[in-house]
Motif scaffolding. Structure first.
Motif: not given
Length: 149
Positions: A40-44, A46-69
């Motif tokens: 996750i990358t963030r910066g700013g 007063i008001i900060g913006v951030g985002g990124g990517e990642g994965t969830l491993t759940f019950k033996g499977r990989l799920y790609p994730l997107r983070f924003g904020g």
């Protein structure tokens, strides 16, 4: 003897009703835990913006994730975090999607460690920690959205 038979019959009925109640009522133990990895990358200022990517491993499977904020409050600087941790209270992978909130304050410095605990409206709790590269100081309410890609 008749009293004993009656007592055994009552105990058997109570035990049977308790067993039926335990089977039919969902319990927290039905929820599972997954592993989350994120960059996750963030910066700013007063008001900060951030985002990124990642994965969830759940019950033996990989799920790609997107983070924003967005972080409202006093934030100064920019940083990138490589986080790992767990997602608690998952019943299915899609439960991880949503807006997460946390109240607190924190600071990270070049090469510093960071940790965060967030929860969404589905009851999923993310506990993430890892290394941050860069510099930022923040205080106030932080929010983050997570979606499956």
């Amino acid at each position: 003897m008749q009293r004993l038979n009656k007592a055994v019959h009552v105990i058997f009925r109570v035990a049977l009703l308790a067993l039926v109640a335990m089977v039919s009522v969902p319990t927290p133990s039905e929820a599972a835990t997954g592993t989350v990895r994120a960059v996750i990358t963030r910066g700013g200022f007063i008001i900060g913006v951030g985002g990124g990517e990642g994965t969830l491993t759940f019950k033996g499977r990989l799920y790609p994730l997107r983070f924003g904020g967005i972080s409202a409050g006093a934030i100064i600087g920019a940083s990138q975090s490589e986080l790992v941790g767990r997602a608690f209270n998952l019943r299915r992978a899609s439960d991880i999607a949503g807006t997460y909130t946390a109240i607190g304050a924190g600071a990270s410095f070049a090469g510093g460690a960071g940790a965060v605990r967030l929860q969404n409206s589905n009851g999923v709790i993310l506990e993430l920690s890892g290394q941050r590269v860069g510099f930022d100081i923040s205080a106030g309410l932080s929010g983050m959205s997570v979606s499956l890609r």
